[in-house]
Design a protein around this motif. Structure first.
Motif, PDB file in Angstrom:
ATOM      1  N   SER A  90       0.855  -1.194   0.000  1.00  0.00           N
ATOM      2  CA  SER A  90       0.000   0.000   0.000  1.00  0.00           C
ATOM      3  C   SER A  90       0.886   1.237   0.000  1.00  0.00           C
ATOM      4  O   SER A  90       2.013   1.207   0.512  1.00  0.00           O
ATOM      5  N   LEU A  91       0.382   2.320  -0.575  1.00  0.00           N
ATOM      6  CA  LEU A  91       1.154   3.549  -0.620  1.00  0.00           C
ATOM      7  C   LEU A  91       1.445   4.061   0.782  1.00  0.00           C
ATOM      8  O   LEU A  91       2.575   4.429   1.096  1.00  0.00           O
ATOM      9  N   LEU A  92       0.427   4.078   1.636  1.00  0.00           N
ATOM     10  CA  LEU A  92       0.634   4.587   2.989  1.00  0.00           C
ATOM     11  C   LEU A  92       1.662   3.744   3.732  1.00  0.00           C
ATOM     12  O   LEU A  92       2.535   4.288   4.417  1.00  0.00           O
ATOM     13  N   GLY A  93       1.578   2.449   3.611  1.00  0.00           N
ATOM     14  CA  GLY A  93       2.551   1.591   4.277  1.00  0.00           C
ATOM     15  C   GLY A  93       3.967   1.840   3.780  1.00  0.00           C
ATOM     16  O   GLY A  93       4.908   1.899   4.577  1.00  0.00           O
ATOM     17  N   GLY A 154      -4.089   1.770  -8.757  1.00  0.00           N
ATOM     18  CA  GLY A 154      -5.223   2.682  -8.739  1.00  0.00           C
ATOM     19  C   GLY A 154      -5.356   3.474  -7.454  1.00  0.00           C
ATOM     20  O   GLY A 154      -6.379   4.124  -7.224  1.00  0.00           O
ATOM     21  N   GLU A 155      -4.321   3.453  -6.611  1.00  0.00           N
ATOM     22  CA  GLU A 155      -4.384   4.204  -5.347  1.00  0.00           C
ATOM     23  C   GLU A 155      -4.231   5.697  -5.564  1.00  0.00           C
ATOM     24  O   GLU A 155      -4.737   6.500  -4.761  1.00  0.00           O
ATOM     25  N   ALA A 198      -2.252  11.197   1.491  1.00  0.00           N
ATOM     26  CA  ALA A 198      -3.558  11.825   1.269  1.00  0.00           C
ATOM     27  C   ALA A 198      -3.492  12.826   0.121  1.00  0.00           C
ATOM     28  O   ALA A 198      -4.389  12.881  -0.736  1.00  0.00           O
ATOM     29  N   ALA A 199      -2.431  13.624   0.089  1.00  0.00           N
ATOM     30  CA  ALA A 199      -2.277  14.609  -0.987  1.00  0.00           C
ATOM     31  C   ALA A 199      -2.108  13.924  -2.336  1.00  0.00           C
ATOM     32  O   ALA A 199      -2.661  14.370  -3.347  1.00  0.00           O
ATOM     33  N   ALA A 200      -1.355  12.833  -2.351  1.00  0.00           N
ATOM     34  CA  ALA A 200      -1.152  12.104  -3.603  1.00  0.00           C
ATOM     35  C   ALA A 200      -2.464  11.506  -4.097  1.00  0.00           C
ATOM     36  O   ALA A 200      -2.784  11.569  -5.293  1.00  0.00           O
ATOM     37  N   ARG A 201      -3.238  10.923  -3.184  1.00  0.00           N
ATOM     38  CA  ARG A 201      -4.526  10.345  -3.581  1.00  0.00           C
ATOM     39  C   ARG A 201      -5.479  11.416  -4.117  1.00  0.00           C
ATOM     40  O   ARG A 201      -6.306  11.152  -4.993  1.00  0.00           O
TER      41      ARG A 201
END
Length: 209
Positions: A90-93, A154-155, A198-201
């Motif tokens: 995951s991106l956040l991870g 798709g994140e 969050a900003a990237a999403r």
């Protein structure tokens, strides 16, 4: 790390020695890092570094040529020795793994002082700045695929600038290090990663056409 010798035209930091040469390089870079951390860039002196590393002064002058050449090689070595990126799915991870690594590095008494010294030198010495930029270019390039993989899942939107996301994740930690006396704790690292994700999403880092 296995190293081999580069050609005679290579500049400081581009040779990849083995055997005794590797031991000399390691000793000199360790001594240079100690001086940077303890006294700052202004106190780096090749003769003093040679004495501390217990190697010939001529060897140090011939191999590195200047203080900035030595710092360039030190940062190159640090980039090469840095922990490779972590892929969590995951991106956040992934970003939390990145900011956690940055936090541990900057919170380390020796490493944090060393980075402060090099950053300070980079504000007034173009060659020191070039060396610092090279170090971060390597580290950002190492972690950028995490964002590219997130885009493929798709994140984040297509066209997201992976390098900018990685820079944005660690930037708050450097700001905290350089402008406050606040501790670099895990909570700060997690907040930085969460904000960047969050900003990237939300599309904040999509490249303009």
């Amino acid at each position: 790390m296995e190293l081999t010798e580069a050609g005679p035209e290579a500049g400081p930091g581009t040779t990849r020695p083995g055997g005794r040469t590797a031991r000399v390089r390691a000793a000199v870079l360790r001594a240079a890092g100690d001086v940077l951390a303890e006294q700052g860039f202004a106190h780096l002196d090749l003769a003093d570094i040679a004495r501390r590393a217990e190697v010939g002064k001529t060897t140090v002058y011939r191999r590195w040529g200047s203080v900035t050449g030595l710092v360039t090689d030190l940062l190159l070595d640090m980039a090469q020795q840095s922990v490779p990126r972590t892929e969590t799915g995951s991106l956040l991870g992934d970003l939390k793994a990145n900011t956690g690594l940055v936090r541990r590095t900057l919170a380390d008494p020796r490493q944090g002082a060393l980075f402060k010294a090099v950053i300070a030198a980079a504000t007034c010495d173009p060659k020191a700045a070039e060396a610092l930029h090279g170090f971060y270019a390597v580290r950002v390039e190492e972690w950028a695929p995490c964002v590219e993989q997130a885009a493929a899942r798709g994140e984040v939107p297509g066209g997201t600038d992976a390098h900018e996301v990685i820079r944005a994740a660690s930037a708050p930690l450097y700001y905290r290090l350089l402008t406050t006396a606040l501790p670099l704790d895990e909570a700060a690292a997690d907040r930085a990663a969460t904000a960047a994700a969050a900003a990237a999403r939300a599309g904040a880092y999509v490249r303009e056409a």
